[in-house]
Design a protein around this motif. Sequence first.
Motif, mmCIF file in Angstrom:
data_model
loop_
_atom_site.group_PDB
_atom_site.id
_atom_site.type_symbol
_atom_site.label_atom_id
_atom_site.label_comp_id
_atom_site.label_asym_id
_atom_site.label_seq_id
_atom_site.Cartn_x
_atom_site.Cartn_y
_atom_site.Cartn_z
ATOM 1 N N MET A 1 0.705 -1.231 0.059
ATOM 2 C CA MET A 1 0.123 0.093 -0.023
ATOM 3 C C MET A 1 0.680 1.360 0.065
ATOM 4 S SD MET A 1 -3.246 0.784 0.539
ATOM 5 C CE MET A 1 -4.365 2.158 1.208
ATOM 6 N N SER A 2 0.515 2.260 -0.838
ATOM 7 C CA SER A 2 1.327 3.400 -0.933
ATOM 8 C C SER A 2 0.562 4.511 -0.006
ATOM 9 C CB SER A 2 1.153 3.872 -2.360
ATOM 10 O OG SER A 2 1.855 5.163 -2.458
ATOM 11 N N ASP A 3 1.363 5.528 0.528
ATOM 12 C CA ASP A 3 1.006 6.628 1.320
ATOM 13 C C ASP A 3 0.635 7.677 0.238
ATOM 14 O OD1 ASP A 3 3.509 7.097 0.680
ATOM 15 O OD2 ASP A 3 3.980 7.650 2.726
ATOM 16 N N ARG A 4 0.660 7.599 -1.242
ATOM 17 C CA ARG A 4 0.465 8.819 -1.877
ATOM 18 C C ARG A 4 -1.180 9.143 -1.716
ATOM 19 N NH1 ARG A 4 3.603 9.481 -6.629
ATOM 20 N NH2 ARG A 4 2.462 10.886 -8.009
ATOM 21 N N ARG A 5 -1.345 10.434 -1.765
ATOM 22 C CA ARG A 5 -2.308 11.020 -1.889
ATOM 23 C C ARG A 5 -2.718 12.376 -2.324
ATOM 24 N NH1 ARG A 5 -7.003 10.850 1.176
ATOM 25 N NH2 ARG A 5 -8.062 12.918 1.984
ATOM 26 N N ASP B 1 0.826 -5.504 -15.909
ATOM 27 C CA ASP B 1 0.624 -5.802 -14.416
ATOM 28 C C ASP B 1 1.941 -4.948 -13.807
ATOM 29 O OD1 ASP B 1 -1.182 -7.581 -14.707
ATOM 30 O OD2 ASP B 1 -0.073 -9.193 -15.020
ATOM 31 N N TYR B 2 1.873 -4.202 -12.699
ATOM 32 C CA TYR B 2 2.829 -3.457 -11.952
ATOM 33 C C TYR B 2 2.648 -3.884 -10.488
ATOM 34 C CZ TYR B 2 -0.663 -0.142 -10.970
ATOM 35 O OH TYR B 2 -1.782 0.608 -10.481
ATOM 36 N N THR B 3 3.917 -3.348 -9.745
ATOM 37 C CA THR B 3 3.817 -3.357 -8.370
ATOM 38 C C THR B 3 3.829 -1.982 -7.767
ATOM 39 O OG1 THR B 3 6.053 -3.819 -8.192
ATOM 40 C CG2 THR B 3 4.665 -5.661 -7.852
ATOM 41 N N THR B 4 3.473 -1.763 -6.715
ATOM 42 C CA THR B 4 3.815 -0.334 -5.857
ATOM 43 C C THR B 4 4.260 -0.702 -4.741
ATOM 44 O OG1 THR B 4 1.571 -0.480 -4.615
ATOM 45 C CG2 THR B 4 1.488 0.589 -6.976
ATOM 46 N N THR B 5 5.224 0.272 -4.560
ATOM 47 C CA THR B 5 6.274 0.053 -3.169
ATOM 48 C C THR B 5 5.613 1.181 -2.338
ATOM 49 O OG1 THR B 5 7.874 1.487 -3.998
ATOM 50 C CG2 THR B 5 8.230 -0.686 -4.338
ATOM 51 N N GLY B 6 5.549 0.854 -0.931
ATOM 52 C CA GLY B 6 5.165 1.709 -0.036
ATOM 53 C C GLY B 6 5.787 1.283 1.442
ATOM 54 N N PRO C 1 8.083 6.974 -9.649
ATOM 55 C CA PRO C 1 8.943 5.794 -9.217
ATOM 56 C C PRO C 1 8.227 4.668 -8.295
ATOM 57 C CG PRO C 1 9.370 7.853 -8.137
ATOM 58 C CD PRO C 1 8.459 8.194 -9.153
ATOM 59 N N GLU C 2 6.989 5.074 -7.788
ATOM 60 C CA GLU C 2 6.384 4.019 -6.739
ATOM 61 C C GLU C 2 5.887 2.907 -7.556
ATOM 62 O OE1 GLU C 2 5.478 7.122 -7.105
ATOM 63 O OE2 GLU C 2 5.275 8.312 -5.141
ATOM 64 N N ALA D 1 -12.547 16.267 -5.326
ATOM 65 C CA ALA D 1 -12.343 14.852 -4.923
ATOM 66 C C ALA D 1 -10.856 14.497 -4.661
ATOM 67 C CB ALA D 1 -12.877 13.969 -6.020
ATOM 68 N N GLN D 2 -10.645 13.726 -3.670
ATOM 69 C CA GLN D 2 -9.338 13.304 -3.187
ATOM 70 C C GLN D 2 -9.187 11.553 -3.386
ATOM 71 O OE1 GLN D 2 -6.742 15.234 -1.664
ATOM 72 N NE2 GLN D 2 -7.789 16.809 -2.523
ATOM 73 N N THR D 3 -8.099 11.050 -3.732
ATOM 74 C CA THR D 3 -7.871 9.760 -3.771
ATOM 75 C C THR D 3 -6.418 9.452 -3.192
ATOM 76 O OG1 THR D 3 -8.940 9.811 -6.048
ATOM 77 C CG2 THR D 3 -7.638 7.546 -5.555
ATOM 78 N N SER D 4 -6.602 8.207 -2.617
ATOM 79 C CA SER D 4 -5.221 7.738 -1.725
ATOM 80 C C SER D 4 -4.669 6.453 -1.831
ATOM 81 C CB SER D 4 -5.279 8.192 -0.387
ATOM 82 O OG SER D 4 -6.109 7.347 0.294
ATOM 83 N N GLY D 5 -3.412 5.821 -1.731
ATOM 84 C CA GLY D 5 -3.040 4.511 -1.703
ATOM 85 C C GLY D 5 -2.966 4.042 -3.270
ATOM 86 N N THR D 6 -3.131 2.688 -3.511
ATOM 87 C CA THR D 6 -2.960 2.377 -4.775
ATOM 88 C C THR D 6 -4.019 2.826 -5.869
ATOM 89 O OG1 THR D 6 -4.420 0.462 -4.113
ATOM 90 C CG2 THR D 6 -1.921 0.253 -3.976
#
Length: 125
Positions: free
Chosen positions: A1-5, A103-108, A81-82, A19-24
């Motif tokens: 899970m990413s902390d991106r927001r 397919d991709y992965t997210t780092t967090g 880069p995430e 509207a706000q979005t967060s995470g993956t």
Amino acid sequence: MSDRRGMSMPFRVTGGRIAQTSGTAKITEDLRHLLSTRLGERVLRRRYGGGVHARLQDPNDHTLRSLIRREIEGALRDNLPEARLTGPLRLTHDESTLTIAFDYTTTGPTGNAAESVALTLPRTS
């Protein structure tokens, strides 16, 4: 899970607020926005974009998949880069659209999350 927001893409107002979005979900929105933006389209960020639009008329073969993968990896490395590609690109096309799926992965902070995305772009004649 990413902390991106941040604000949602595409931009929208919900309940009188932006509207706000967060995470993956935020990374997926940012990834779609990045890859659907043409290189040079953003005035102050000329290198922002996926570069895929320049390849829309090319034939669907191994060379095209290799070029698009290289361009997407470069766009991710420079702008998001995430996210990192984990598998082969899947390209499908017809006379009017090109669909790129991967397919991709997210780092967090809580580890890696695997995701998939499909982006359909119109082919110009």
